[in-house]
Design a protein around this motif. Structure first.
Motif, short mmCIF file in Angstrom:
data_model
loop_
_atom_site.label_atom_id
_atom_site.label_comp_id
_atom_site.label_asym_id
_atom_site.label_seq_id
_atom_site.Cartn_x
_atom_site.Cartn_y
_atom_site.Cartn_z
N GLY A 231 1.04 -1.21 0.00
CA GLY A 231 0.02 -0.07 0.00
C GLY A 231 0.67 1.21 0.07
N PHE A 232 2.24 1.16 -0.14
CA PHE A 232 2.98 2.30 -0.15
C PHE A 232 2.81 3.18 -1.35
CE2 PHE A 232 5.97 -0.64 2.43
CZ PHE A 232 5.59 -0.50 3.61
N TYR A 233 3.01 4.38 -1.26
CA TYR A 233 2.77 5.48 -2.50
C TYR A 233 4.34 5.69 -2.94
CZ TYR A 233 -1.99 6.36 -0.70
OH TYR A 233 -3.25 6.12 -0.49
N GLY A 234 4.47 5.64 -4.09
CA GLY A 234 5.64 6.05 -4.84
C GLY A 234 6.14 7.32 -4.75
N PRO A 235 7.40 7.48 -5.34
CA PRO A 235 7.95 8.99 -5.12
C PRO A 235 7.45 10.01 -5.98
CG PRO A 235 9.45 7.68 -6.43
CD PRO A 235 8.28 6.63 -5.83
N LYS A 236 6.61 9.82 -7.06
CA LYS A 236 5.85 10.46 -7.97
C LYS A 236 4.42 10.79 -7.41
CE LYS A 236 8.44 9.11 -12.15
NZ LYS A 236 8.22 8.47 -13.70
N ASN A 237 3.83 10.19 -6.22
CA ASN A 237 2.77 10.36 -5.68
C ASN A 237 2.67 11.25 -4.56
OD1 ASN A 237 0.26 9.85 -4.20
ND2 ASN A 237 -0.13 8.00 -5.46
N PRO A 238 2.03 12.30 -4.55
CA PRO A 238 2.16 13.39 -3.45
C PRO A 238 1.80 12.70 -1.85
CG PRO A 238 0.69 14.16 -5.27
CD PRO A 238 1.12 12.74 -5.61
N LYS A 239 1.08 11.66 -1.93
CA LYS A 239 0.74 11.02 -0.67
C LYS A 239 2.06 10.26 -0.29
CE LYS A 239 -4.23 10.35 -0.96
NZ LYS A 239 -5.14 9.02 -0.81
N SER A 240 3.29 10.12 -0.89
CA SER A 240 4.11 9.46 -0.45
C SER A 240 4.98 10.51 0.85
CB SER A 240 5.41 9.35 -1.45
OG SER A 240 5.91 10.64 -2.08
N PRO B 159 4.42 5.70 5.89
CA PRO B 159 5.01 5.77 7.30
C PRO B 159 6.37 6.43 7.32
CG PRO B 159 4.99 3.66 6.27
CD PRO B 159 4.13 4.13 5.32
N ALA B 160 7.23 6.50 6.33
CA ALA B 160 8.31 7.25 6.40
C ALA B 160 8.91 7.30 4.79
CB ALA B 160 9.32 6.38 7.35
N ASP B 161 10.14 7.99 4.62
CA ASP B 161 10.52 8.22 3.31
C ASP B 161 11.06 6.76 2.67
OD1 ASP B 161 10.45 10.78 3.84
OD2 ASP B 161 12.56 11.06 4.35
N TRP B 162 11.58 6.00 3.51
CA TRP B 162 11.82 4.59 2.98
C TRP B 162 10.65 3.83 2.40
CZ3 TRP B 162 8.68 0.86 4.76
CH2 TRP B 162 8.20 1.12 5.89
N ALA B 163 9.33 4.34 2.61
CA ALA B 163 8.60 3.27 1.89
C ALA B 163 8.11 3.62 0.52
CB ALA B 163 7.18 3.78 2.62
N ALA B 164 8.81 4.82 0.00
CA ALA B 164 8.46 5.46 -1.48
C ALA B 164 9.76 4.79 -2.33
CB ALA B 164 8.69 6.79 -1.53
N LEU B 165 10.73 3.85 -1.71
CA LEU B 165 12.00 3.63 -2.38
C LEU B 165 11.60 1.86 -2.74
CD1 LEU B 165 14.65 5.38 -0.15
CD2 LEU B 165 13.45 6.07 -2.46
#
Length: 221
Positions: free
Chosen positions: A41-50, A55-61
């Motif tokens: 369910g994590f949001y990627g770096p191009k999604n504003p919800k990231s 939960p933290a920056d690592w989740a977009a990676l």
């Protein structure tokens, strides 16, 4: 497909191509079953919800993005997981509950507004290894998720259901992790799960139910 990641391509193109290929292939040989990705369910770096929901920056990676991955034409419903006590190293229980509520609402909103697909929370659990753990915390954790789903479902929204990780029967302790429970060993937990199942079923009409679920939901009527 469950919790797919491609950390060598955080932008997500590699994983997206693979998901498209695999979902197309599975659909070509089986048109009778629903398909989902099994996303965390994590949001990627191009999604504003990231920046606001992850939960933290690592989740977009991890190379995944909930909206982009779920929006493939052969994916029938979106899926997300909920493990705040694994995603945060130090978090108070009350803050965890706030995060869970926000996380569930965010993904249901994506289902309503962008995906136009049901959203099922296909894994969630609360660890018994948390400091000062008490079973009542797990009950409240479950109830927070159940209430958000029901609030959506009663309005015909995208909130479609959930799967607890994980249920056991007695004698299976050797297969357990720190999330497993035997529901009927704690009456409040069993009642919570039963009531949630039955109130969701009631939205479609209890008279349409069959078998043991019908018997369970109608026994107090």
């Amino acid at each position: 497909m469950n919790e797919p990641r491609c950390m060598t391509d955080p932008a997500g193109d590699t994983l997206q191509d693979w998901l498209e290929e695999m979902s197309t292939f599975v659909r070509s040989i089986d048109k009778k079953h629903l398909l989902t990705v099994g996303l965390e369910g994590f949001y990627g770096p191009k999604n504003p919800k990231s920046l606001t929901v992850n939960p933290a920056d690592w989740a977009a990676l991890y190379g995944s993005d909930f909206v982009r991955n779920s929006n493939l034409p052969n994916i029938d419903f979106a899926s997300a997981h909920i493990y705040p006590d694994h995603w945060f190293h130090e978090i108070e229980f009350e803050e965890s509950v706030k995060f869970v509520s926000k996380w569930v609402r965010s993904h249901i909103d994506d289902g309503d507004r962008e995906l136009k697909k049901p959203v099922v929370f296909t894994e969630f659990g609360y660890s018994n290894q948390n400091p000062n753990f008490h079973p009542s915390q797990r009950d409240r954790f479950f109830k927070t998720i159940f209430d958000e789903i029901y609030a959506s479902a009663r309005k015909n929204g995208a909130g479609a259901g959930s799967f607890v990780w994980q249920f056991f029967v007695g004698g299976m302790e050797e297969y357990n992790d720190d999330f497993g429970i035997v529901p009927w060993q704690r009456s409040s937990t069993y009642q919570l799960i039963t009531e949630h199942s039955c109130r969701l079923a009631a939205l479609r009409g209890l008279n349409q139910l069959k078998g043991s679920l019908r018997e369970l939901c109608l026994q107090d009527k």
